[in-house]
Design a protein around this motif. Structure first.
Motif, mmCIF file in Angstrom:
data_model
loop_
_atom_site.group_PDB
_atom_site.id
_atom_site.type_symbol
_atom_site.label_atom_id
_atom_site.label_comp_id
_atom_site.label_asym_id
_atom_site.label_seq_id
_atom_site.Cartn_x
_atom_site.Cartn_y
_atom_site.Cartn_z
ATOM 1 N N ASN A 373 46.147 41.287 18.511
ATOM 2 C CA ASN A 373 44.700 41.454 18.332
ATOM 3 C C ASN A 373 43.865 40.305 18.893
ATOM 4 O O ASN A 373 42.774 40.034 18.404
ATOM 5 N N THR A 374 44.395 39.633 19.911
ATOM 6 C CA THR A 374 43.601 38.575 20.569
ATOM 7 C C THR A 374 42.915 39.160 21.805
ATOM 8 O O THR A 374 43.523 39.932 22.557
ATOM 9 N N ALA A 375 41.658 38.753 22.004
ATOM 10 C CA ALA A 375 40.932 39.219 23.196
ATOM 11 C C ALA A 375 41.420 38.445 24.422
ATOM 12 O O ALA A 375 41.472 37.214 24.403
ATOM 13 N N VAL A 376 41.803 39.191 25.443
ATOM 14 C CA VAL A 376 42.235 38.570 26.708
ATOM 15 C C VAL A 376 41.360 39.169 27.814
ATOM 16 O O VAL A 376 41.306 40.386 27.981
ATOM 17 N N ILE A 377 40.675 38.298 28.538
ATOM 18 C CA ILE A 377 39.768 38.774 29.600
ATOM 19 C C ILE A 377 40.354 38.346 30.931
ATOM 20 O O ILE A 377 40.629 37.154 31.123
ATOM 21 N N VAL A 378 40.556 39.303 31.843
ATOM 22 C CA VAL A 378 41.073 38.907 33.152
ATOM 23 C C VAL A 378 39.968 38.985 34.206
ATOM 24 O O VAL A 378 39.095 39.853 34.139
ATOM 25 N N SER A 379 40.044 38.038 35.145
ATOM 26 C CA SER A 379 39.069 38.007 36.236
ATOM 27 C C SER A 379 39.575 38.910 37.354
ATOM 28 O O SER A 379 40.706 38.727 37.831
ATOM 29 N N THR A 380 38.751 39.860 37.789
ATOM 30 C CA THR A 380 39.201 40.722 38.896
ATOM 31 C C THR A 380 39.130 39.952 40.227
ATOM 32 O O THR A 380 39.761 40.341 41.198
ATOM 33 N N ALA A 381 38.348 38.875 40.244
ATOM 34 C CA ALA A 381 38.325 38.032 41.451
ATOM 35 C C ALA A 381 39.634 37.268 41.558
ATOM 36 O O ALA A 381 39.969 36.745 42.617
ATOM 37 N N GLY A 382 40.402 37.198 40.460
ATOM 38 C CA GLY A 382 41.691 36.521 40.474
ATOM 39 C C GLY A 382 41.578 35.148 41.115
ATOM 40 O O GLY A 382 40.793 34.309 40.667
ATOM 41 N N GLU A 383 42.336 34.957 42.187
ATOM 42 C CA GLU A 383 42.298 33.668 42.884
ATOM 43 C C GLU A 383 41.364 33.712 44.089
ATOM 44 O O GLU A 383 41.393 32.834 44.945
ATOM 45 N N GLY A 384 40.547 34.758 44.149
ATOM 46 C CA GLY A 384 39.683 34.963 45.311
ATOM 47 C C GLY A 384 38.672 33.859 45.528
ATOM 48 O O GLY A 384 38.169 33.673 46.633
ATOM 49 N N SER A 414 45.512 40.607 49.460
ATOM 50 C CA SER A 414 45.260 41.739 48.562
ATOM 51 C C SER A 414 46.023 41.597 47.240
ATOM 52 O O SER A 414 45.748 42.302 46.289
ATOM 53 N N ARG A 415 46.990 40.646 47.191
ATOM 54 C CA ARG A 415 47.705 40.420 45.929
ATOM 55 C C ARG A 415 47.023 39.359 45.084
ATOM 56 O O ARG A 415 47.489 39.025 44.008
ATOM 57 N N LYS A 416 45.929 38.805 45.598
ATOM 58 C CA LYS A 416 45.295 37.688 44.884
ATOM 59 C C LYS A 416 44.044 38.104 44.130
ATOM 60 O O LYS A 416 43.450 37.308 43.410
ATOM 61 N N LEU A 417 43.566 39.326 44.369
ATOM 62 C CA LEU A 417 42.416 39.803 43.601
ATOM 63 C C LEU A 417 42.587 41.258 43.215
ATOM 64 O O LEU A 417 43.457 41.953 43.750
ATOM 65 N N PHE A 418 41.740 41.703 42.279
ATOM 66 C CA PHE A 418 41.953 43.008 41.639
ATOM 67 C C PHE A 418 40.626 43.754 41.476
ATOM 68 O O PHE A 418 40.237 44.089 40.359
ATOM 69 N N PRO A 419 39.914 44.001 42.585
ATOM 70 C CA PRO A 419 38.582 44.609 42.433
ATOM 71 C C PRO A 419 38.626 45.971 41.744
ATOM 72 O O PRO A 419 37.647 46.372 41.112
#
Ligand code: HEM
Length: 482
Positions: A373-384, A414-419
Protein backbone atom coordinates in the motif's frame (compact mmCIF):
# COMPACT_ATOMS: atom_id res chain seq x y z
CA UNK A 1 11.57 -7.27 -8.65
CA UNK A 2 10.66 -9.46 -5.68
CA UNK A 3 7.10 -9.49 -4.39
CA UNK A 4 6.11 -10.94 -1.04
CA UNK A 5 2.45 -11.78 -0.88
CA UNK A 6 2.42 -14.31 1.95
CA UNK A 7 4.53 -15.45 4.86
CA UNK A 8 5.65 -18.68 3.10
CA UNK A 9 7.60 -16.69 0.49
CA UNK A 10 11.33 -16.31 1.29
CA UNK A 11 12.35 -13.02 2.89
CA UNK A 12 12.89 -10.14 0.51
CA UNK A 13 16.42 -8.97 -0.09
CA UNK A 14 17.08 -5.23 -0.04
CA UNK A 15 19.67 -2.73 1.10
CA UNK A 16 17.53 0.32 1.89
CA UNK A 17 14.20 1.26 3.38
CA UNK A 18 12.11 4.26 2.33
CA UNK A 19 13.44 6.25 5.33
CA UNK A 20 16.96 5.84 3.87
CA UNK A 21 16.06 7.43 0.56
CA UNK A 22 16.92 11.07 -0.05
CA UNK A 23 14.12 13.58 -0.51
CA UNK A 24 13.09 17.19 0.00
CA UNK A 25 12.21 18.49 3.45
CA UNK A 26 8.48 18.89 4.03
CA UNK A 27 6.29 20.96 6.32
CA UNK A 28 4.87 19.78 9.63
CA UNK A 29 1.73 17.60 9.24
CA UNK A 30 1.29 18.11 5.44
CA UNK A 31 4.83 16.99 4.53
CA UNK A 32 5.38 17.69 0.80
CA UNK A 33 1.66 17.76 -0.07
CA UNK A 34 1.53 21.49 -0.82
CA UNK A 35 4.61 21.29 -3.05
CA UNK A 36 2.86 18.51 -4.96
CA UNK A 37 -0.12 20.61 -6.03
CA UNK A 38 -0.57 23.08 -8.85
CA UNK A 39 -0.53 22.86 -12.63
CA UNK A 40 3.25 22.62 -12.83
CA UNK A 41 3.82 20.01 -10.15
CA UNK A 42 5.39 17.67 -12.71
CA UNK A 43 8.20 20.22 -13.15
CA UNK A 44 8.76 20.24 -9.40
CA UNK A 45 9.03 16.45 -9.47
CA UNK A 46 11.47 16.65 -12.37
CA UNK A 47 13.52 19.23 -10.45
CA UNK A 48 13.66 16.84 -7.49
CA UNK A 49 14.78 13.99 -9.79
CA UNK A 50 17.78 16.22 -10.67
CA UNK A 51 18.42 17.08 -7.05
CA UNK A 52 17.84 13.71 -5.35
CA UNK A 53 18.54 11.19 -8.11
CA UNK A 54 16.65 8.30 -9.70
CA UNK A 55 14.82 7.20 -6.55
CA UNK A 56 13.69 9.51 -3.78
CA UNK A 57 10.93 9.80 -1.21
CA UNK A 58 8.23 12.30 -0.41
CA UNK A 59 5.84 12.51 2.50
CA UNK A 60 2.19 13.32 1.86
CA UNK A 61 0.25 13.92 5.09
CA UNK A 62 2.49 11.38 6.87
CA UNK A 63 2.29 8.75 4.09
CA UNK A 64 5.43 7.90 2.14
CA UNK A 65 5.56 8.22 -1.63
CA UNK A 66 8.46 6.95 -3.72
CA UNK A 67 9.42 8.54 -7.05
CA UNK A 68 11.36 6.44 -9.56
CA UNK A 69 13.04 7.53 -12.81
CA UNK A 70 15.81 4.97 -13.35
CA UNK A 71 14.77 3.20 -16.58
CA UNK A 72 15.39 -0.38 -15.43
CA UNK A 73 13.43 0.10 -12.23
CA UNK A 74 10.59 1.97 -13.98
CA UNK A 75 10.35 -0.84 -16.50
CA UNK A 76 10.27 -3.47 -13.74
CA UNK A 77 7.53 -1.67 -11.81
CA UNK A 78 5.40 -1.18 -14.94
CA UNK A 79 5.77 -4.85 -15.77
CA UNK A 80 4.67 -5.98 -12.33
CA UNK A 81 1.07 -4.97 -13.09
CA UNK A 82 -1.67 -5.77 -12.54
CA UNK A 83 -0.58 -8.18 -9.78
CA UNK A 84 2.15 -6.17 -8.07
CA UNK A 85 0.83 -2.64 -8.39
CA UNK A 86 -2.56 -1.03 -8.90
CA UNK A 87 -3.36 2.45 -10.18
CA UNK A 88 -3.28 5.26 -7.65
CA UNK A 89 -6.51 5.20 -5.63
CA UNK A 90 -6.83 9.00 -5.59
CA UNK A 91 -6.75 9.20 -9.38
CA UNK A 92 -9.22 6.35 -9.65
CA UNK A 93 -11.70 8.11 -7.35
CA UNK A 94 -11.34 11.42 -9.20
CA UNK A 95 -11.89 9.73 -12.57
CA UNK A 96 -14.75 7.53 -11.42
CA UNK A 97 -16.50 10.53 -9.77
CA UNK A 98 -16.57 12.08 -13.24
CA UNK A 99 -17.84 8.85 -14.76
CA UNK A 100 -14.53 8.11 -16.50
CA UNK A 101 -13.44 4.60 -15.66
CA UNK A 102 -13.25 1.65 -17.97
CA UNK A 103 -9.99 -0.19 -18.45
CA UNK A 104 -7.85 2.67 -17.10
CA UNK A 105 -9.14 2.38 -13.54
CA UNK A 106 -10.05 -1.33 -13.55
CA UNK A 107 -7.88 -3.89 -11.74
CA UNK A 108 -7.34 -7.65 -11.68
CA UNK A 109 -9.75 -9.84 -13.64
CA UNK A 110 -12.08 -6.92 -14.44
CA UNK A 111 -9.12 -5.08 -15.99
CA UNK A 112 -8.06 -8.15 -17.99
CA UNK A 113 -11.57 -8.52 -19.41
CA UNK A 114 -11.93 -4.84 -20.31
CA UNK A 115 -8.44 -4.67 -21.76
CA UNK A 116 -9.44 -7.42 -24.20
CA UNK A 117 -12.49 -5.41 -25.21
CA UNK A 118 -10.49 -2.22 -25.80
CA UNK A 119 -7.68 -4.05 -27.62
CA UNK A 120 -10.25 -5.56 -29.97
CA UNK A 121 -11.37 -2.02 -30.76
CA UNK A 122 -7.90 -0.60 -31.37
CA UNK A 123 -6.09 -3.35 -33.21
CA UNK A 124 -4.09 -2.66 -36.38
CA UNK A 125 -6.88 -3.87 -38.66
CA UNK A 126 -9.45 -1.51 -37.17
CA UNK A 127 -7.05 1.42 -37.48
CA UNK A 128 -6.21 0.49 -41.03
CA UNK A 129 -9.91 0.30 -41.91
CA UNK A 130 -10.35 3.74 -40.36
CA UNK A 131 -7.29 5.25 -42.09
CA UNK A 132 -9.17 6.66 -45.14
CA UNK A 133 -11.53 8.54 -42.79
CA UNK A 134 -8.55 10.05 -40.95
CA UNK A 135 -7.15 11.24 -44.25
CA UNK A 136 -10.46 12.93 -45.14
CA UNK A 137 -10.55 14.61 -41.71
CA UNK A 138 -6.98 15.86 -42.13
CA UNK A 139 -7.77 17.20 -45.58
CA UNK A 140 -10.74 19.06 -44.13
CA UNK A 141 -8.45 20.79 -41.64
CA UNK A 142 -6.00 21.63 -44.42
CA UNK A 143 -8.80 23.29 -46.41
CA UNK A 144 -9.87 25.26 -43.33
CA UNK A 145 -6.33 26.52 -42.81
CA UNK A 146 -5.80 27.41 -46.46
CA UNK A 147 -9.03 29.41 -46.45
CA UNK A 148 -8.08 31.18 -43.21
CA UNK A 149 -4.65 32.15 -44.55
CA UNK A 150 -6.10 33.27 -47.90
CA UNK A 151 -8.48 35.53 -45.94
CA UNK A 152 -5.56 36.91 -43.92
CA UNK A 153 -6.78 35.21 -40.73
CA UNK A 154 -4.51 33.40 -38.30
CA UNK A 155 -4.79 29.66 -37.69
CA UNK A 156 -5.64 28.71 -34.11
CA UNK A 157 -3.45 25.61 -33.92
CA UNK A 158 -4.31 24.76 -30.33
CA UNK A 159 -8.04 24.79 -30.98
CA UNK A 160 -7.89 23.05 -34.35
CA UNK A 161 -5.52 20.26 -33.29
CA UNK A 162 -7.82 19.44 -30.38
CA UNK A 163 -10.85 19.47 -32.65
CA UNK A 164 -9.04 17.23 -35.16
CA UNK A 165 -8.05 14.77 -32.42
CA UNK A 166 -11.65 14.75 -31.18
CA UNK A 167 -12.99 14.14 -34.70
CA UNK A 168 -10.58 11.21 -35.03
CA UNK A 169 -11.31 9.59 -31.71
CA UNK A 170 -15.08 10.06 -31.94
CA UNK A 171 -14.90 8.77 -35.50
CA UNK A 172 -13.04 5.61 -34.56
CA UNK A 173 -14.53 5.12 -31.11
CA UNK A 174 -18.15 5.93 -32.03
CA UNK A 175 -18.31 5.61 -35.78
CA UNK A 176 -19.65 9.14 -36.04
CA UNK A 177 -18.24 12.20 -37.83
CA UNK A 178 -18.92 15.26 -35.66
CA UNK A 179 -16.65 17.63 -37.69
CA UNK A 180 -15.57 19.56 -34.60
CA UNK A 181 -12.86 21.18 -36.76
CA UNK A 182 -15.51 23.23 -38.55
CA UNK A 183 -18.02 23.46 -35.69
CA UNK A 184 -17.00 26.02 -33.07
CA UNK A 185 -19.91 25.25 -30.77
CA UNK A 186 -19.77 21.47 -30.83
CA UNK A 187 -21.49 20.29 -27.61
CA UNK A 188 -19.33 17.16 -27.26
CA UNK A 189 -16.18 19.29 -27.52
CA UNK A 190 -17.56 21.69 -24.89
CA UNK A 191 -18.47 18.83 -22.54
CA UNK A 192 -15.09 17.16 -22.93
CA UNK A 193 -13.32 20.50 -22.31
CA UNK A 194 -15.37 20.84 -19.10
CA UNK A 195 -14.33 17.37 -17.99
CA UNK A 196 -10.66 18.10 -18.62
CA UNK A 197 -10.95 21.36 -16.68
CA UNK A 198 -12.26 19.43 -13.67
CA UNK A 199 -9.86 16.52 -14.08
CA UNK A 200 -6.91 18.92 -14.33
CA UNK A 201 -8.06 20.95 -11.35
CA UNK A 202 -8.88 17.96 -9.14
CA UNK A 203 -5.73 15.97 -9.84
CA UNK A 204 -3.51 18.96 -9.00
CA UNK A 205 -5.48 20.25 -5.97
CA UNK A 206 -4.11 19.95 -2.43
CA UNK A 207 -7.57 20.20 -0.80
CA UNK A 208 -10.40 18.05 -2.18
CA UNK A 209 -13.19 20.51 -1.41
CA UNK A 210 -15.67 18.87 -3.85
CA UNK A 211 -16.03 15.94 -1.45
CA UNK A 212 -17.72 18.34 0.99
CA UNK A 213 -19.45 20.92 -1.21
CA UNK A 214 -19.95 21.53 -4.92
CA UNK A 215 -19.19 24.77 -6.78
CA UNK A 216 -21.05 25.71 -9.99
CA UNK A 217 -18.06 24.39 -12.01
CA UNK A 218 -18.45 20.98 -10.33
CA UNK A 219 -22.16 20.86 -11.13
CA UNK A 220 -21.36 21.88 -14.70
CA UNK A 221 -18.85 19.00 -14.96
CA UNK A 222 -21.49 16.55 -13.64
CA UNK A 223 -23.91 17.82 -16.27
CA UNK A 224 -21.22 17.41 -18.95
CA UNK A 225 -20.49 13.89 -17.78
CA UNK A 226 -24.21 13.04 -18.05
CA UNK A 227 -24.45 14.54 -21.54
CA UNK A 228 -21.35 12.64 -22.70
CA UNK A 229 -22.86 9.40 -21.42
CA UNK A 230 -26.14 10.14 -23.22
CA UNK A 231 -24.31 10.90 -26.47
CA UNK A 232 -22.21 7.73 -26.20
CA UNK A 233 -25.23 5.56 -25.41
CA UNK A 234 -26.97 6.97 -28.46
CA UNK A 235 -23.93 6.24 -30.66
CA UNK A 236 -23.87 2.67 -29.34
CA UNK A 237 -27.60 2.13 -29.97
CA UNK A 238 -27.27 3.49 -33.53
CA UNK A 239 -24.24 1.32 -34.24
CA UNK A 240 -25.93 -1.80 -32.86
CA UNK A 241 -28.93 -1.15 -35.10
CA UNK A 242 -26.67 -0.66 -38.13
CA UNK A 243 -24.73 -3.83 -37.35
CA UNK A 244 -27.96 -5.83 -37.22
CA UNK A 245 -28.71 -4.70 -40.78
CA UNK A 246 -25.17 -5.15 -42.10
CA UNK A 247 -23.98 -8.53 -40.85
CA UNK A 248 -20.55 -8.17 -42.53
CA UNK A 249 -19.63 -5.50 -39.94
CA UNK A 250 -19.42 -8.21 -37.26
CA UNK A 251 -16.58 -9.86 -39.20
CA UNK A 252 -14.90 -6.71 -40.55
CA UNK A 253 -15.53 -3.85 -38.14
CA UNK A 254 -14.76 -0.43 -39.59
CA UNK A 255 -14.26 1.32 -36.26
CA UNK A 256 -13.52 0.71 -32.60
CA UNK A 257 -17.14 0.73 -31.48
CA UNK A 258 -18.15 -1.84 -34.09
CA UNK A 259 -15.21 -4.01 -32.99
CA UNK A 260 -16.16 -3.67 -29.31
CA UNK A 261 -19.81 -4.42 -30.05
CA UNK A 262 -18.80 -7.43 -32.14
CA UNK A 263 -16.64 -8.65 -29.23
CA UNK A 264 -19.36 -8.02 -26.66
CA UNK A 265 -22.09 -9.65 -28.83
CA UNK A 266 -20.05 -12.84 -28.99
CA UNK A 267 -22.13 -15.39 -26.99
CA UNK A 268 -18.99 -16.50 -25.16
CA UNK A 269 -18.15 -13.02 -23.94
CA UNK A 270 -19.55 -11.53 -20.75
CA UNK A 271 -19.02 -7.84 -21.46
CA UNK A 272 -21.78 -5.69 -20.05
CA UNK A 273 -23.30 -2.65 -21.72
CA UNK A 274 -21.95 -0.59 -18.85
CA UNK A 275 -18.40 -1.72 -19.71
CA UNK A 276 -18.98 -0.86 -23.34
CA UNK A 277 -20.20 2.64 -22.47
CA UNK A 278 -17.46 3.38 -19.92
CA UNK A 279 -14.68 2.25 -22.28
CA UNK A 280 -16.10 4.21 -25.18
CA UNK A 281 -16.15 7.34 -22.96
CA UNK A 282 -12.63 6.60 -21.68
CA UNK A 283 -11.30 6.28 -25.23
CA UNK A 284 -12.71 9.64 -26.19
CA UNK A 285 -11.20 11.27 -23.09
CA UNK A 286 -7.90 9.36 -23.45
CA UNK A 287 -7.56 9.95 -27.16
CA UNK A 288 -8.15 13.68 -27.53
CA UNK A 289 -5.72 15.80 -25.54
CA UNK A 290 -2.91 13.21 -25.55
CA UNK A 291 -2.61 13.28 -29.32
CA UNK A 292 -3.43 16.98 -29.78
CA UNK A 293 -0.88 18.04 -27.14
CA UNK A 294 1.77 15.75 -28.61
CA UNK A 295 1.36 17.34 -32.06
CA UNK A 296 1.30 20.84 -30.55
CA UNK A 297 4.58 20.21 -28.68
CA UNK A 298 6.16 18.77 -31.83
CA UNK A 299 5.24 21.89 -33.80
CA UNK A 300 6.54 24.20 -31.06
CA UNK A 301 9.86 22.35 -30.91
CA UNK A 302 10.17 22.15 -34.69
CA UNK A 303 9.46 25.88 -35.08
CA UNK A 304 12.29 26.59 -32.64
CA UNK A 305 14.65 24.20 -34.50
CA UNK A 306 14.62 25.08 -38.21
CA UNK A 307 17.25 22.45 -39.10
CA UNK A 308 15.02 19.68 -37.71
CA UNK A 309 11.98 21.19 -39.46
CA UNK A 310 13.92 21.27 -42.76
CA UNK A 311 15.00 17.62 -42.38
CA UNK A 312 11.40 16.61 -41.67
CA UNK A 313 10.10 18.61 -44.63
CA UNK A 314 12.64 16.88 -46.90
CA UNK A 315 11.48 13.46 -45.69
CA UNK A 316 7.82 14.32 -46.16
CA UNK A 317 8.42 15.71 -49.69
CA UNK A 318 10.33 12.56 -50.65
CA UNK A 319 7.61 10.21 -49.35
CA UNK A 320 4.59 12.13 -50.64
CA UNK A 321 5.98 12.97 -54.09
CA UNK A 322 3.17 14.78 -55.89
CA UNK A 323 0.52 13.80 -53.33
CA UNK A 324 -0.90 16.56 -51.14
CA UNK A 325 -1.14 14.29 -48.11
CA UNK A 326 -0.70 10.67 -47.11
CA UNK A 327 -3.25 8.56 -48.92
CA UNK A 328 -1.54 5.24 -49.04
CA UNK A 329 -1.35 3.11 -45.88
CA UNK A 330 2.08 1.78 -46.93
CA UNK A 331 3.49 5.31 -46.68
CA UNK A 332 2.98 5.14 -42.93
CA UNK A 333 6.12 3.05 -42.58
CA UNK A 334 8.24 5.54 -44.49
CA UNK A 335 8.61 8.33 -41.94
CA UNK A 336 11.61 7.49 -39.72
CA UNK A 337 12.45 11.16 -39.16
CA UNK A 338 8.85 11.99 -38.29
CA UNK A 339 8.81 9.13 -35.79
CA UNK A 340 12.11 10.41 -34.38
CA UNK A 341 10.73 13.97 -34.17
CA UNK A 342 7.80 12.57 -32.18
CA UNK A 343 9.98 10.48 -29.81
CA UNK A 344 12.23 13.47 -29.19
CA UNK A 345 9.21 15.66 -28.44
CA UNK A 346 7.89 13.07 -25.95
CA UNK A 347 11.35 12.95 -24.32
CA UNK A 348 11.36 16.69 -23.70
CA UNK A 349 7.64 17.26 -23.25
CA UNK A 350 5.97 14.02 -22.13
CA UNK A 351 2.22 14.63 -22.24
CA UNK A 352 1.67 12.00 -19.53
CA UNK A 353 4.78 12.70 -17.44
CA UNK A 354 4.14 10.45 -14.42
CA UNK A 355 2.19 7.26 -13.72
CA UNK A 356 0.90 6.83 -10.17
CA UNK A 357 0.66 3.36 -8.63
CA UNK A 358 0.25 1.65 -5.26
CA UNK A 359 2.02 -1.59 -4.20
CA UNK A 360 -0.30 -4.56 -3.65
CA UNK A 361 2.20 -6.40 -1.41
CA UNK A 362 5.50 -5.87 0.37
CA UNK A 363 8.15 -5.80 -2.35
CA UNK A 364 11.56 -4.52 -3.36
CA UNK A 365 11.84 -1.74 -5.92
CA UNK A 366 15.41 -1.23 -7.10
CA UNK A 367 17.25 -1.89 -3.85
CA UNK A 368 14.57 -0.50 -1.53
CA UNK A 369 11.96 -2.27 0.59
CA UNK A 370 8.49 -0.99 -0.27
CA UNK A 371 5.71 -1.98 2.15
CA UNK A 372 2.28 -2.96 0.87
CA UNK A 373 0.00 0.00 0.00
CA UNK A 374 2.86 2.43 -0.68
CA UNK A 375 2.45 5.00 -3.44
CA UNK A 376 5.07 4.57 -6.16
CA UNK A 377 5.21 7.17 -8.94
CA UNK A 378 7.23 6.45 -12.06
CA UNK A 379 8.52 9.07 -14.46
CA UNK A 380 7.61 8.31 -18.07
CA UNK A 381 10.55 10.51 -19.11
CA UNK A 382 12.67 7.86 -17.36
CA UNK A 383 16.27 8.75 -18.11
CA UNK A 384 15.28 11.00 -21.00
CA UNK A 385 16.31 14.16 -19.15
CA UNK A 386 19.54 12.66 -17.79
CA UNK A 387 22.56 14.44 -19.26
CA UNK A 388 24.70 11.30 -19.12
CA UNK A 389 22.16 9.38 -21.22
CA UNK A 390 21.14 12.19 -23.58
CA UNK A 391 24.04 14.69 -23.83
CA UNK A 392 22.81 18.30 -24.22
CA UNK A 393 19.51 16.87 -23.10
CA UNK A 394 17.68 20.21 -23.29
CA UNK A 395 18.19 20.34 -27.05
CA UNK A 396 15.60 19.00 -29.48
CA UNK A 397 17.54 16.67 -31.77
CA UNK A 398 15.45 14.00 -33.58
CA UNK A 399 18.74 12.59 -34.93
CA UNK A 400 19.27 10.94 -31.54
CA UNK A 401 16.63 8.40 -32.61
CA UNK A 402 17.97 7.60 -36.06
CA UNK A 403 20.32 4.60 -36.46
CA UNK A 404 21.62 2.73 -39.43
CA UNK A 405 21.52 -0.49 -37.38
CA UNK A 406 19.48 -1.21 -34.30
CA UNK A 407 21.66 -0.12 -31.33
CA UNK A 408 22.54 -2.53 -28.52
CA UNK A 409 20.03 -2.62 -25.66
CA UNK A 410 22.00 -0.34 -23.35
CA UNK A 411 22.30 2.36 -26.03
CA UNK A 412 18.76 2.11 -27.38
CA UNK A 413 17.03 5.40 -26.48
CA UNK A 414 13.59 3.80 -26.74
CA UNK A 415 14.45 1.69 -23.67
CA UNK A 416 15.18 4.78 -21.59
CA UNK A 417 11.76 6.41 -21.61
CA UNK A 418 8.13 5.33 -21.42
CA UNK A 419 5.85 7.91 -23.05
CA UNK A 420 3.14 5.28 -23.49
CA UNK A 421 3.79 3.48 -20.18
CA UNK A 422 4.78 -0.19 -20.26
CA UNK A 423 4.08 -3.79 -19.41
CA UNK A 424 0.59 -5.22 -19.70
CA UNK A 425 -1.00 -1.78 -19.28
CA UNK A 426 0.98 -0.16 -22.12
CA UNK A 427 -1.23 2.45 -23.81
CA UNK A 428 -3.57 0.59 -26.19
CA UNK A 429 -4.10 3.81 -28.20
CA UNK A 430 -0.46 4.35 -29.18
CA UNK A 431 -0.81 2.94 -32.69
CA UNK A 432 -3.86 5.10 -33.37
CA UNK A 433 -2.08 8.16 -31.91
CA UNK A 434 1.05 7.58 -34.01
CA UNK A 435 -1.05 7.09 -37.13
CA UNK A 436 -2.84 10.39 -36.56
CA UNK A 437 0.41 12.17 -35.69
CA UNK A 438 2.00 10.99 -38.93
CA UNK A 439 -0.95 11.94 -41.15
CA UNK A 440 -1.39 15.38 -39.58
CA UNK A 441 2.28 16.37 -39.16
CA UNK A 442 3.20 15.22 -42.67
CA UNK A 443 0.30 17.29 -44.03
CA UNK A 444 1.52 20.32 -42.09
CA UNK A 445 5.14 20.02 -43.23
CA UNK A 446 4.02 19.45 -46.82
CA UNK A 447 1.99 22.64 -47.01
CA UNK A 448 3.36 25.04 -44.43
CA UNK A 449 6.47 26.58 -42.99
CA UNK A 450 6.50 26.84 -39.22
CA UNK A 451 7.44 30.25 -37.85
CA UNK A 452 8.11 30.75 -34.15
CA UNK A 453 5.68 33.52 -33.15
CA UNK A 454 7.70 35.89 -30.97
CA UNK A 455 4.60 38.02 -30.21
CA UNK A 456 2.60 35.12 -28.73
CA UNK A 457 2.91 34.20 -25.05
CA UNK A 458 5.57 31.52 -24.45
CA UNK A 459 4.47 27.88 -24.27
CA UNK A 460 4.54 26.96 -20.58
CA UNK A 461 4.16 23.32 -19.55
CA UNK A 462 0.79 23.02 -17.81
CA UNK A 463 -0.90 19.95 -16.36
CA UNK A 464 -4.48 20.02 -17.63
CA UNK A 465 -4.65 16.39 -16.56
CA UNK A 466 -2.40 15.68 -19.57
CA UNK A 467 0.55 18.01 -19.95
CA UNK A 468 -0.32 20.74 -22.44
CA UNK A 469 1.40 23.83 -23.81
CA UNK A 470 -0.23 26.96 -22.37
CA UNK A 471 -0.07 28.42 -25.89
CA UNK A 472 1.18 27.33 -29.30
CA UNK A 473 3.44 30.20 -30.41
CA UNK A 474 3.73 28.94 -33.98
CA UNK A 475 2.52 30.66 -37.16
CA UNK A 476 1.75 28.68 -40.29
CA UNK A 477 2.95 30.19 -43.58
CA UNK A 478 1.79 28.60 -46.83
CA UNK A 479 4.73 26.83 -48.55
CA UNK A 480 3.31 26.31 -51.97
CA UNK A 481 0.07 26.92 -53.78
CA UNK A 482 -2.45 24.15 -54.20
C1 HEM B 1 0.37 10.51 -27.93
C2 HEM B 1 -0.72 10.02 -27.43
C3 HEM B 1 -0.83 9.20 -26.17
C4 HEM B 1 0.02 9.11 -25.10
C5 HEM B 1 1.35 9.81 -24.89
C6 HEM B 1 -0.58 8.17 -24.16
C7 HEM B 1 -0.01 7.80 -22.96
C8 HEM B 1 -0.55 6.84 -22.10
C9 HEM B 1 0.07 6.40 -20.87
C10 HEM B 1 1.39 6.92 -20.32
C11 HEM B 1 -0.75 5.48 -20.32
C12 HEM B 1 -0.51 4.71 -19.03
C13 HEM B 1 0.10 3.38 -19.40
C14 HEM B 1 0.57 2.56 -18.22
O1 HEM B 1 -0.05 2.62 -17.14
O2 HEM B 1 1.58 1.85 -18.38
C15 HEM B 1 -1.89 5.31 -21.19
C16 HEM B 1 -2.92 4.42 -20.96
C17 HEM B 1 -4.06 4.35 -21.74
N1 HEM B 1 -4.29 5.03 -22.92
FE1 HEM B 1 -2.98 6.28 -23.86
N2 HEM B 1 -1.77 7.73 -24.68
C18 HEM B 1 -1.96 8.32 -25.90
C19 HEM B 1 -3.03 8.14 -26.76
C20 HEM B 1 -4.12 7.35 -26.50
C21 HEM B 1 -5.24 7.19 -27.38
C22 HEM B 1 -5.38 7.81 -28.77
C23 HEM B 1 -6.14 6.38 -26.74
C24 HEM B 1 -7.50 5.95 -27.21
C25 HEM B 1 -7.98 5.25 -27.85
C26 HEM B 1 -5.55 5.99 -25.45
C27 HEM B 1 -6.15 5.15 -24.54
C28 HEM B 1 -5.53 4.70 -23.38
C29 HEM B 1 -6.14 3.73 -22.46
C30 HEM B 1 -7.52 3.09 -22.61
C31 HEM B 1 -5.22 3.51 -21.42
C32 HEM B 1 -5.38 2.59 -20.22
C33 HEM B 1 -4.73 1.23 -20.45
C34 HEM B 1 -4.79 0.26 -19.27
O3 HEM B 1 -4.87 0.70 -18.12
O4 HEM B 1 -4.75 -0.96 -19.53
N3 HEM B 1 -4.34 6.61 -25.36
N4 HEM B 1 -1.75 6.15 -22.28
Amino acid sequence: MDMNTNAAVPALSYSRRIEDLPGPAGHPFVGNALQLSGRQMHLRLTGWVREFGPMFRLNVFGNPMVIVSDATTVNNVLRERPEGFRRSGGLKTIMNDLNIGGVFTAEGETWRKQRKLVMAGLNAEVIRNFFPTMVVMTERMLERWKTALADGKPVDLRRDLKAMALDTIVGIAMGHDIDAVNDDGNPLQRNIDNMFQRLGQRTTASFHYWKYFKLPVDREAEQSSMEIEQAVTEFIDNTRARMKQQAQLQAKPGNMLEAMIAASDNPESDFTDEELVSNAILSVIGGEDTTANSIAWMLILLARNPAAAAALTAEVDAVLGEATLVRDWDMMKQFPYLEAAHSEAQRLRAVAPYIGMVSNADCVVGDTFIPRNTAVIVSTAGEGLDETQFPQHEQYRPERWIFEHRPPKEEDPSRKLFPFGGGARLCPGRFLALTEIKIVVSMIMRHFELEADADAPPAKQVLNFFMAPSSVPVRLKLRRPG
